[in-house]
Design a protein around this motif. Structure first.
Motif, PDB file in Angstrom:
ATOM      1  N   ASN A  64       0.817  -1.361  -0.013  1.00 53.47           N
ATOM      2  CA  ASN A  64       0.014  -0.060   0.073  1.00 53.47           C
ATOM      3  C   ASN A  64       0.872   1.270  -0.042  1.00 53.47           C
ATOM      4  N   SER A  65       2.078   1.091  -0.057  1.00 53.34           N
ATOM      5  CA  SER A  65       2.955   2.332   0.014  1.00 53.34           C
ATOM      6  C   SER A  65       4.071   2.404  -0.921  1.00 53.34           C
ATOM      7  N   LEU A  66       3.633   1.499  -2.044  1.00 52.04           N
ATOM      8  CA  LEU A  66       4.610   1.446  -3.099  1.00 52.04           C
ATOM      9  C   LEU A  66       4.981   2.873  -4.034  1.00 52.04           C
ATOM     10  N   ALA A 116      13.273   0.832   5.269  1.00 50.27           N
ATOM     11  CA  ALA A 116      11.797   1.334   4.785  1.00 50.27           C
ATOM     12  C   ALA A 116      11.278   1.641   6.179  1.00 50.27           C
ATOM     13  N   PHE A 117       9.977   2.360   5.803  1.00 54.49           N
ATOM     14  CA  PHE A 117       9.496   3.042   7.269  1.00 54.49           C
ATOM     15  C   PHE A 117       7.719   3.273   6.546  1.00 54.49           C
ATOM     16  N   ALA A 118       6.669   2.567   6.904  1.00 58.10           N
ATOM     17  CA  ALA A 118       5.469   3.018   6.562  1.00 58.10           C
ATOM     18  C   ALA A 118       4.427   2.726   7.548  1.00 58.10           C
ATOM     19  N   VAL A 119       3.566   3.634   7.772  1.00 59.91           N
ATOM     20  CA  VAL A 119       2.131   3.347   8.399  1.00 59.91           C
ATOM     21  C   VAL A 119       1.207   2.844   7.517  1.00 59.91           C
ATOM     22  N   TYR A 123      -4.199   4.537   9.235  1.00 62.55           N
ATOM     23  CA  TYR A 123      -3.716   5.041  10.411  1.00 62.55           C
ATOM     24  C   TYR A 123      -2.858   6.157  10.342  1.00 62.55           C
ATOM     25  N   ARG A 124      -2.691   6.679   9.002  1.00 69.52           N
ATOM     26  CA  ARG A 124      -1.605   7.863   8.787  1.00 69.52           C
ATOM     27  C   ARG A 124      -2.143   8.900   9.602  1.00 69.52           C
ATOM     28  N   GLY A 125      -1.176   9.865   9.701  1.00 69.49           N
ATOM     29  CA  GLY A 125      -1.473  11.226  10.329  1.00 69.49           C
ATOM     30  C   GLY A 125      -1.800  11.402  11.554  1.00 69.49           C
ATOM     31  N   ILE A 126      -1.909  10.197  12.551  1.00 68.08           N
ATOM     32  CA  ILE A 126      -2.623  10.348  13.958  1.00 68.08           C
ATOM     33  C   ILE A 126      -1.147  10.022  14.853  1.00 68.08           C
ATOM     34  N   GLY A 127      -0.228  10.096  14.397  1.00 64.18           N
ATOM     35  CA  GLY A 127       0.882  10.244  15.319  1.00 64.18           C
ATOM     36  C   GLY A 127       1.781   8.855  15.584  1.00 64.18           C
ATOM     37  N   ILE A 128       1.222   7.747  14.779  1.00 63.72           N
ATOM     38  CA  ILE A 128       2.086   6.398  14.676  1.00 63.72           C
ATOM     39  C   ILE A 128       3.123   6.453  14.462  1.00 63.72           C
ATOM     40  N   GLY A 129       3.563   7.062  13.126  1.00 65.39           N
ATOM     41  CA  GLY A 129       4.838   7.178  12.781  1.00 65.39           C
ATOM     42  C   GLY A 129       5.924   7.785  13.403  1.00 65.39           C
ATOM     43  N   LYS A 130       5.419   8.781  14.000  1.00 65.32           N
ATOM     44  CA  LYS A 130       6.379   9.714  14.924  1.00 65.32           C
ATOM     45  C   LYS A 130       6.772   8.860  16.116  1.00 65.32           C
ATOM     46  N   LYS A 131       5.615   8.049  16.717  1.00 61.80           N
ATOM     47  CA  LYS A 131       6.041   7.093  17.973  1.00 61.80           C
ATOM     48  C   LYS A 131       6.993   6.058  17.527  1.00 61.80           C
ATOM     49  N   THR A 151      16.791   7.580   3.544  1.00 60.75           N
ATOM     50  CA  THR A 151      16.516   8.312   2.195  1.00 60.75           C
ATOM     51  C   THR A 151      15.096   8.423   1.942  1.00 60.75           C
ATOM     52  N   VAL A 152      14.988   9.737   1.228  1.00 61.23           N
ATOM     53  CA  VAL A 152      13.372   9.828   0.993  1.00 61.23           C
ATOM     54  C   VAL A 152      13.164  10.445  -0.426  1.00 61.23           C
ATOM     55  N   LYS A 153      12.449   9.653  -1.354  1.00 58.94           N
ATOM     56  CA  LYS A 153      12.119   9.967  -2.898  1.00 58.94           C
ATOM     57  C   LYS A 153      11.966  11.545  -2.636  1.00 58.94           C
ATOM     58  N   ASN A 156       8.280  12.638  -2.033  1.00 59.13           N
ATOM     59  CA  ASN A 156       7.651  12.485  -0.926  1.00 59.13           C
ATOM     60  C   ASN A 156       7.887  13.677   0.301  1.00 59.13           C
ATOM     61  N   ASN A 157       7.289  14.791  -0.195  1.00 62.54           N
ATOM     62  CA  ASN A 157       7.240  15.742   0.736  1.00 62.54           C
ATOM     63  C   ASN A 157       6.624  15.661   1.988  1.00 62.54           C
ATOM     64  N   ASN A 158       5.818  14.863   2.320  1.00 62.82           N
ATOM     65  CA  ASN A 158       5.147  14.655   3.632  1.00 62.82           C
ATOM     66  C   ASN A 158       6.159  14.041   4.660  1.00 62.82           C
ATOM     67  N   ALA A 159       6.853  12.816   3.953  1.00 61.74           N
ATOM     68  CA  ALA A 159       7.714  12.355   4.823  1.00 61.74           C
ATOM     69  C   ALA A 159       8.934  13.226   5.040  1.00 61.74           C
ATOM     70  N   LEU A 160       9.490  13.933   4.152  1.00 61.22           N
ATOM     71  CA  LEU A 160      10.491  14.878   4.216  1.00 61.22           C
ATOM     72  C   LEU A 160      10.187  15.786   5.424  1.00 61.22           C
ATOM     73  N   GLY A 161       9.101  16.424   5.569  1.00 64.89           N
ATOM     74  CA  GLY A 161       8.689  17.267   6.069  1.00 64.89           C
ATOM     75  C   GLY A 161       8.655  16.795   7.677  1.00 64.89           C
ATOM     76  N   MET A 162       8.206  15.534   7.760  1.00 65.68           N
ATOM     77  CA  MET A 162       8.109  14.793   9.158  1.00 65.68           C
ATOM     78  C   MET A 162       9.468  14.589   9.630  1.00 65.68           C
ATOM     79  N   ILE A 164      12.560  16.411   8.800  1.00 61.69           N
ATOM     80  CA  ILE A 164      12.972  17.727   9.106  1.00 61.69           C
ATOM     81  C   ILE A 164      12.594  18.037  10.423  1.00 61.69           C
ATOM     82  N   LYS A 165      11.102  18.067  10.818  1.00 62.70           N
ATOM     83  CA  LYS A 165      10.542  18.372  11.805  1.00 62.70           C
ATOM     84  C   LYS A 165      11.206  17.530  13.173  1.00 62.70           C
ATOM     85  N   HIS A 166      11.490  16.484  12.738  1.00 61.10           N
ATOM     86  CA  HIS A 166      11.982  15.376  13.866  1.00 61.10           C
ATOM     87  C   HIS A 166      13.577  15.549  14.204  1.00 61.10           C
TER      88      HIS A 166
HETATM   89  C1  LIG Z   1       5.751   8.691   6.589  1.00 57.74           C
HETATM   90  C2  LIG Z   1       4.822   8.059   7.402  1.00 57.74           C
HETATM   91  C3  LIG Z   1       5.476   6.785   7.776  1.00 57.74           C
HETATM   92  C4  LIG Z   1       4.501   9.015   8.725  1.00 57.74           C
HETATM   93  O1  LIG Z   1       3.803   8.118   9.536  1.00 57.74           O
HETATM   94  P1  LIG Z   1       2.427   8.737  10.108  1.00 57.74           P
HETATM   95  O2  LIG Z   1       1.785   8.016  10.997  1.00 57.74           O
HETATM   96  O3  LIG Z   1       1.483   9.308   8.818  1.00 57.74           O
HETATM   97  O4  LIG Z   1       3.095  10.192  10.673  1.00 57.74           O
HETATM   98  P2  LIG Z   1       2.550  11.055  12.102  1.00 57.74           P
HETATM   99  O5  LIG Z   1       1.087  11.171  12.055  1.00 57.74           O
HETATM  100  O6  LIG Z   1       3.340  10.284  13.157  1.00 57.74           O
HETATM  101  O7  LIG Z   1       3.305  12.408  11.949  1.00 57.74           O
HETATM  102  C5  LIG Z   1       3.393  13.034  10.850  1.00 57.74           C
HETATM  103  C6  LIG Z   1       4.197  14.429  11.138  1.00 57.74           C
HETATM  104  O8  LIG Z   1       4.603  15.014   9.930  1.00 57.74           O
HETATM  105  C7  LIG Z   1       4.208  16.269   9.695  1.00 57.74           C
HETATM  106  N1  LIG Z   1       4.151  16.554   8.160  1.00 57.74           N
HETATM  107  C8  LIG Z   1       3.122  15.771   7.483  1.00 57.74           C
HETATM  108  N2  LIG Z   1       3.524  16.059   6.352  1.00 57.74           N
HETATM  109  C9  LIG Z   1       4.074  17.322   5.982  1.00 57.74           C
HETATM  110  C10 LIG Z   1       4.769  18.117   5.320  1.00 57.74           C
HETATM  111  N3  LIG Z   1       4.452  18.163   3.781  1.00 57.74           N
HETATM  112  N4  LIG Z   1       5.712  19.124   5.808  1.00 57.74           N
HETATM  113  C11 LIG Z   1       5.941  19.283   7.014  1.00 57.74           C
HETATM  114  N5  LIG Z   1       5.547  18.252   7.883  1.00 57.74           N
HETATM  115  C12 LIG Z   1       4.490  17.433   7.517  1.00 57.74           C
HETATM  116  C13 LIG Z   1       2.850  16.431  10.380  1.00 57.74           C
HETATM  117  O9  LIG Z   1       2.734  17.697  10.776  1.00 57.74           O
HETATM  118  C14 LIG Z   1       3.394  15.314  11.694  1.00 57.74           C
HETATM  119  O10 LIG Z   1       3.814  16.251  12.666  1.00 57.74           O
HETATM  120  P3  LIG Z   1       3.049  16.839  13.979  1.00 57.74           P
HETATM  121  O11 LIG Z   1       2.044  15.728  14.286  1.00 57.74           O
HETATM  122  O12 LIG Z   1       4.153  17.341  14.700  1.00 57.74           O
HETATM  123  O13 LIG Z   1       2.563  17.911  13.242  1.00 57.74           O
HETATM  124  C15 LIG Z   1       3.166   7.738   6.831  1.00 57.74           C
HETATM  125  O14 LIG Z   1       2.451   8.998   6.247  1.00 57.74           O
HETATM  126  C16 LIG Z   1       3.451   6.736   5.647  1.00 57.74           C
HETATM  127  O15 LIG Z   1       3.484   5.793   5.638  1.00 57.74           O
HETATM  128  N6  LIG Z   1       3.835   7.288   4.423  1.00 57.74           N
HETATM  129  C17 LIG Z   1       3.947   6.287   3.121  1.00 57.74           C
HETATM  130  C18 LIG Z   1       5.298   5.694   3.295  1.00 57.74           C
HETATM  131  C19 LIG Z   1       6.306   6.663   3.338  1.00 57.74           C
HETATM  132  O16 LIG Z   1       6.313   7.752   2.870  1.00 57.74           O
HETATM  133  N7  LIG Z   1       7.341   6.189   4.105  1.00 57.74           N
HETATM  134  C20 LIG Z   1       8.510   6.909   4.385  1.00 57.74           C
HETATM  135  C21 LIG Z   1       9.568   6.749   3.338  1.00 57.74           C
HETATM  136  S1  LIG Z   1      11.036   7.444   3.404  1.00 57.74           S
END
Ligand SMILES: CC(C)(COP(=O)(O)OP(=O)(O)OC[C@H]1O[C@@H](n2cnc3c(N)ncnc32)[C@H](O)[C@@H]1OP(=O)(O)O)[C@@H](O)C(=O)NCCC(=O)NCCS
Length: 335
Positions: A64-66, A116-119, A123-131, A151-153, A156-162, A164-166
């Motif tokens: 589901n994360s290809l 590799a890292f995926a949720v 259940y994405r976006g509710i804090g599981i990945g960060k935990k 590494t991040v493709k 993949n801006n969302n993962a990159l954002g996460m 950097i925040k981390h």
């Molecule tokens: C990346 C992934 C593992 C994150 O897990 P998640 O459970 O969805 O993430 P969380 O809910 O714990 O946290 C996401 C954080 O990223 C932040 N974030 C999300 N998109 C963002 C963006 N575009 N820019 C900046 N920050 C962003 C959120 O604000 C959140 O932080 P906050 O709670 O402090 O505000 C998940 O979204 C996923 O499986 N994605 C598809 C697979 C993938 O991309 N894996 C990473 C490959 S490197």
């Protein structure tokens, strides 16, 4: 499979409905934390090492994360879980009996690499990945790991954002190059081709000759991967290429449908551009002779100028790139 009403409901809901569900006390089990606030979903997460019974869920999250991950097949994932190696491991976040996310990582001395890292998309976006990420960072820190890479493709801006925040920083970029096998340019190699010898080897990388690596990945993955491949009895194609008596380079190949991925390519420091051309053309012939695939893919660190220039001159094209990020676990104070 899931005997609690709580979990059955949980599985069927979208994230939005899930919150509604979790916060409605009448549907909750008596021992669940029905009094807690919105973080109750996060509270119910159990983090730990993956078990064999988790493999199917991990595969399904992978599938589901290809768009974001390169797929690893089921045998491989099962091999990693079975092997219980310190060098390559999978950790999971569980919600009840269900796997909600996973991390596959490699450890080598004081460095580690998240491969590799995926949720689960539900259940994405509710804090599981960060935990889960904080959890593995803490484990690695306790084990003396100072630098954690991943590494991040580039899309993949969302993962990159996460990340950097981390606390992760972008330290380099890997460019992924591809070419059709039959269009690799072999011009000007007629003379040296006669001297080229290709030897299949098990431990091509134990060579004592100093070799240039192409990307960050294989530094971490090679030794550990070899052990898993052995455990799942899969052949790993490793080639050592000589020009006369001189070692030109070594390559490790894996195949995925039509793609042959050069997992590792290391060439001699002596005449590197020439060595690359010879090695790639030897690989081309090897692939063609065995019908291994139509496309050859090579990830190369963006700092490897000679390697990149030479591959592009051979007909390769950049198809995407990945940011390499690093977090210094040793000086992590604030979190
Ligand atoms: C990346 C992934 C593992 C994150 O897990 P998640 O459970 O969805 O993430 P969380 O809910 O714990 O946290 C996401 C954080 O990223 C932040 N974030 C999300 N998109 C963002 C963006 N575009 N820019 C900046 N920050 C962003 C959120 O604000 C959140 O932080 P906050 O709670 O402090 O505000 C998940 O979204 C996923 O499986 N994605 C598809 C697979 C993938 O991309 N894996 C990473 C490959 S490197």
């Amino acid at each position: 499979m899931h005997n609690s009403k709580f979990l059955r409901g949980f599985r069927q809901t979208s994230v939005a409905r899930m919150w509604e569900f979790m916060n409605s006390s009448e549907d909750s089990d008596s021992d669940s934390e029905s009094d807690s606030d919105d973080h109750s979903a996060v509270m119910d997460i159990v983090l730990g090492k993956a078990r064999l019974s988790d493999v199917d869920s991990i595969v399904s999250i992978f599938l589901n994360s290809l768009d974001f991950l390169d797929f690893e097949d089921r045998d491989w994932i099962e091999g990693v879980v079975r092997k219980r190696s310190k060098r390559v491991r999978i950790y999971v976040a569980r919600l009840g009996n269900e796997v909600a996310g996973f991390v596959l990582l490699y450890k080598k001395r004081d460095k580690a690499y998240i491969d590799a890292f995926a949720v689960d998309p539900r259940y994405r976006g509710i804090g599981i990945g960060k935990k889960l990420l904080s959890y593995v960072e803490e484990i690695l820190k306790q084990e003396g790991v100072e630098k954690l890479y991943l590494t991040v493709k580039n899309s993949n801006n969302n993962a990159l954002g996460m990340y950097i925040k981390h606390g992760y920083r972008i330290v380099s970029t890997v460019l992924v190059l591809e070419s059709l096998v039959n269009s690799i340019n072999g011009d000007g190699l007629e003379q040296s081709k006669k001297l080229v010898k290709v030897v299949e080897a098990r431990d091509a990388f134990k060579s004592r000759v100093k070799l240039l690596d192409t990307s960050i990945w294989t530094n971490f993955t090679w030794d550990a991967d070899s052990a898993i491949y052995k455990a799942i009895k899969r052949e790993q194609k490793s080639l050592v290429i000589y020009i006369g008596k001189r070692l030109a380079g070594v390559v490790a190949l894996s195949t995925n449908k039509d793609h042959v991925v050069v997992e590792r390519l290391a060439v001699s420091y002596y005449m590197p551009a020439e060595s690359i051309k010879i090695v790639i053309n030897a690989v081309k012939e090897y692939i063609e002779d065995r019908g291994l695939g139509k496309i050859i893919r090579i990830p190369v660190d963006s700092t490897k100028a000679t390697m990149l220039q030479t591959l592009i001159s051979l007909g390769f094209r950049i198809v995407y790139s990945e940011y390499v990020l690093c977090k210094n676990l040793a000086d992590e104070e604030e979190e």
